[in-house]
Design an enzyme around this catalytic site. Structure first.
Site, short mmCIF file in Angstrom:
data_model
loop_
_atom_site.label_atom_id
_atom_site.label_comp_id
_atom_site.label_asym_id
_atom_site.label_seq_id
_atom_site.Cartn_x
_atom_site.Cartn_y
_atom_site.Cartn_z
N GLU A 1 39.51 28.46 39.38
CA GLU A 1 39.86 27.32 38.55
C GLU A 1 41.15 27.56 37.78
OE1 GLU A 1 36.95 24.43 36.15
OE2 GLU A 1 37.19 26.39 35.24
N GLY B 1 34.14 36.03 32.69
CA GLY B 1 34.30 37.38 32.15
C GLY B 1 35.74 37.66 31.81
N PRO B 2 36.00 38.77 31.14
CA PRO B 2 37.37 39.12 30.73
C PRO B 2 38.26 39.43 31.93
CG PRO B 2 35.86 40.93 30.27
CD PRO B 2 35.00 39.77 30.70
N SER B 3 39.57 39.31 31.72
CA SER B 3 40.53 39.64 32.78
C SER B 3 40.40 41.10 33.18
CB SER B 3 41.96 39.37 32.31
OG SER B 3 42.13 38.00 32.04
N GLY B 4 40.58 41.37 34.49
CA GLY B 4 40.51 42.74 34.98
C GLY B 4 39.09 43.23 35.18
N GLY B 5 38.12 42.33 35.04
CA GLY B 5 36.72 42.74 35.19
C GLY B 5 36.26 42.88 36.63
N GLY B 6 36.98 42.22 37.57
CA GLY B 6 36.60 42.32 38.98
C GLY B 6 36.28 40.99 39.63
N LYS B 7 36.54 39.87 38.93
CA LYS B 7 36.19 38.55 39.47
C LYS B 7 36.99 38.23 40.74
CE LYS B 7 37.30 36.26 35.69
NZ LYS B 7 37.81 37.37 34.87
N THR B 8 38.30 38.42 40.69
CA THR B 8 39.15 38.12 41.85
C THR B 8 38.84 39.06 43.01
OG1 THR B 8 40.90 37.35 40.37
CG2 THR B 8 41.54 37.88 42.62
#
Length: 589
Positions: free
Chosen positions: A504, A374-381
């Protein structure tokens, strides 16, 4: 409304409570202070012995016994003073060592959220600079205060017995000295408090910039950071100048008071000597006692200034010690981690009114690869932080099988997780120490070599002069990005986790390193529940399940082919990756 005295007591209480927490040796501390007191009492004998010497002075009356006695008193005072100073410093160092141990133990056990909201440099300043302020009070100023009080009271008592009229003249000096020194002491405290805070900020700036010096240079930002540092240096300089101005007044003012008192005593005392009311020896003793009254006044004032500084430092240390620790041991042990991880309507925000994740639900199958894209800032981290239990969900539940993960102890949960981050940080030390980092059991050389071999790291390690005993430098700077990643993978393999979390970062590596890291990751992921924040199309295509996260929500789930057909934003992501791969291949060709 609390009185000034009650306020002072309430401020002192936390200071003494903090010192008590270090379990000081009260007996040794009392002994050291007692020695200081004895030293002061012995020093009070010197003017009396000098009086006898002057009054009976003539070459015929000069006795070896008198000279020997004075010499003995001098040597006893010097010896006791030296030992008392050492004993106080030793006890002070023990207390500061205890304070630092308390703070370090607390900091290590604080949750990640504390370090996300507090600058590391300022925290370092609390452990180093603030504890030194307390140390100075204990080793120097407490004894100076006690001996100063004894010296003033003892000297005045002896003077009253010797000649009460001349003593009344001396007494005028005491309040005069206090009127001068007390306001100066208050001003010094104010400046010292500002200096402590500014020093903490400057330390924070240094800790922020120096570890990222390569970024600074790569961005041509040396002048920008020089400017920021210069502002901090300038602030400290201005505070130093203000402190120097105040300190420059102390010596001359004390000298002025002392000289005025000295002139008055010599003038009035000389008249009494002329009239036979006072002996010459008594006048000399008076002058010596005058020094033993005025000089300790400075010590007493300095004590109150240092005490205020120590109270300020104590307050900041207590703030850290009052923080809630991360409880790593309460909860069940995980018997079987090869179970699905379920996210049930999980929401989270660093601030209650600003949610980063909104009612996220998903099932991460055991033994399979789930890629989060998903795009940066979406909540993955942020999702990773929740899975690692660095933070707890604002709402919703994370389960292992059917059990909420918070029923298991943090220690047990993290034992089953292997994490390989984008940066693959290493600790300063050897390659061996980094591969074994965090393991409590003894690890054989054969195990370390096997882990390094499986991580495709053994070949480059063997080529190094010291092999596994090679120092990696601060944050692993002596190794390349690919080498650091392979060391991190070897560390994860040695832990043999059931759950693997991978952020990754192979896109930043050269083609040979990327190939080695990809091979190592394939070995690491085999048979494990793997959750990967994916940036490479190859990882996405091979994943058993994809979760597309945008704006804090999962907007797509399925395989690569399913999302290519149903999710427009994912299709754009995949096509962009294909184009990047093609460009790289063309450049390589």
């Amino acid at each position: 409304m609390p009185t000034k005295k009650q306020k002072s007591k309430s401020k002192l209480k936390p200071f003494f409570a903090l010192v008590r927490r270090t379990n000081p040796s009260y007996g040794k501390l009392a002994f050291a202070l007692a020695l200081s007191v004895v030293t002061t009492l012995v020093s009070l004998l010197i003017p009396l012995l000098t009086k006898q010497l002057v009054d009976g002075f003539s070459m015929s009356n000069l006795s070896g016994t008198q000279i020997g006695l004075i010499a003995l008193v001098f040597f006893v005072q010097a010896g006791l003073s030296a030992y008392a100073t050492y004993a106080l410093n030793y006890n002070g160092q023990k207390i500061i060592s205890g304070l630092r141990e308390l703070l370090w133990k607390k900091l290590i056990k604080l949750p990640v959220s504390y370090f996300d909201t507090n600058a590391s440099g300022e925290t370092v300043s609390r452990v180093t600079n603030d504890t030194m302020v307390v140390k100075e009070l204990i080793t120097t100023h407490i004894s100076g205060f006690i001996t100063g009080i004894i010296s003033v009271i003892g000297s005045l008592t002896i003077l009253f017995i010797m000649n009460w009229k001349l003593t009344l003249l001396v007494l005028v000096v005491v309040p005069l000295a206090a009127l001068i020194l007390v306001p100066i002491g208050r001003k010094m405290f104010s400046i010292s408090r500002e200096t402590q805070d500014e020093t903490a900020r400057f330390t924070g700036l240094l800790n922020q910039i120096l570890p990222e010096i390569r970024l600074v240079k790569a961005s041509n930002a040396e002048d920008v950071e020089y400017g920021r540092g210069k502002m901090g240096i300038s602030s400290l300089f201005k505070l130093g100048v203000r402190e120097a101005k105040v300190q420059s007044l102390v010596g001359p003012l004390i000298s002025l008071v002392l000289m005025a008192a000295l002139v008055a005593v010599i003038g009035y005392g000389g008249m009494q000597v002329s009239s036979g009311e006072l002996t010459a020896g008594a006048l000399v003793a008076f002058i010596l006692y005058l020094f033993q009254i005025i000089m300790p006044m400075g010590q007493i004032t300095t004590f109150f200034t240092q005490l205020q500084k120590s109270i300020g430092a104590t307050e900041r240390m207590i703030e850290i010690l009052a923080e809630e620790e991360e409880d790593t041991v309460t909860g069940k042990q995980i018997e079987n981690a090869h179970l699905p991880i379920q996210l049930d309507r999980v929401s989270f925000g660093y601030k209650p009114d600003q949610l980063i994740l909104k009612e996220v639900s998903a099932v991460i199958e055991a033994g399979k690869v789930t890629a989060i894209v998903g795009p940066s800032g979406g909540g993955k981290t942020t999702l990773f932080k929740l899975l690692e239990r660095f933070y707890s969900p604002t709402a919703g539940t994370i389960r292992l099988g059917d059990e909420p993960v918070d029923t298991y102890s943090l220690e047990s949960w993290r034992e089953h997780i292997g994490y390989v981050s984008q940066e693959s940080p290493l600790m300063s030390g050897t390659i061996r120490e980094n591969i074994c980092y965090g393991l409590e059991r003894d690890v054989t050389d054969a195990e370390i070599e096997k882990a390094a071999e499986m991580a495709y790291a053994l070949n480059f390690i063997k080529e190094l002069p010291n092999q596994f005993d090679t120092e990696v430098g601060e944050r692993g700077i002596m190794l390349s990005g690919g080498q650091r990643q392979r060391i991190a993978i070897a560390r994860a393999l040695l832990r043999n986790p059931s759950i693997l979390m991978l952020d990754e970062a192979t896109s930043s590596l050269d083609s040979q390193s990327e190939k080695s890291v990809q091979q190592a990751l394939e070995v690491l992921m085999e048979g494990r529940t793997t959750i990967v924040i994916a940036h490479r199309l190859s990882t996405v295509v091979d994943a058993d399940q994809l979760l597309f996260v945008e704006k804090g929500e999962i907007t797509g789930r399925g395989t690569h082919h399913e999302l290519m057909a149903s999710h427009g934003l994912y299709r754009d992501f995949a096509e962009q990756q294909l184009k990047m791969n093609a460009d790289l291949e063309n450049k390589a060709g």
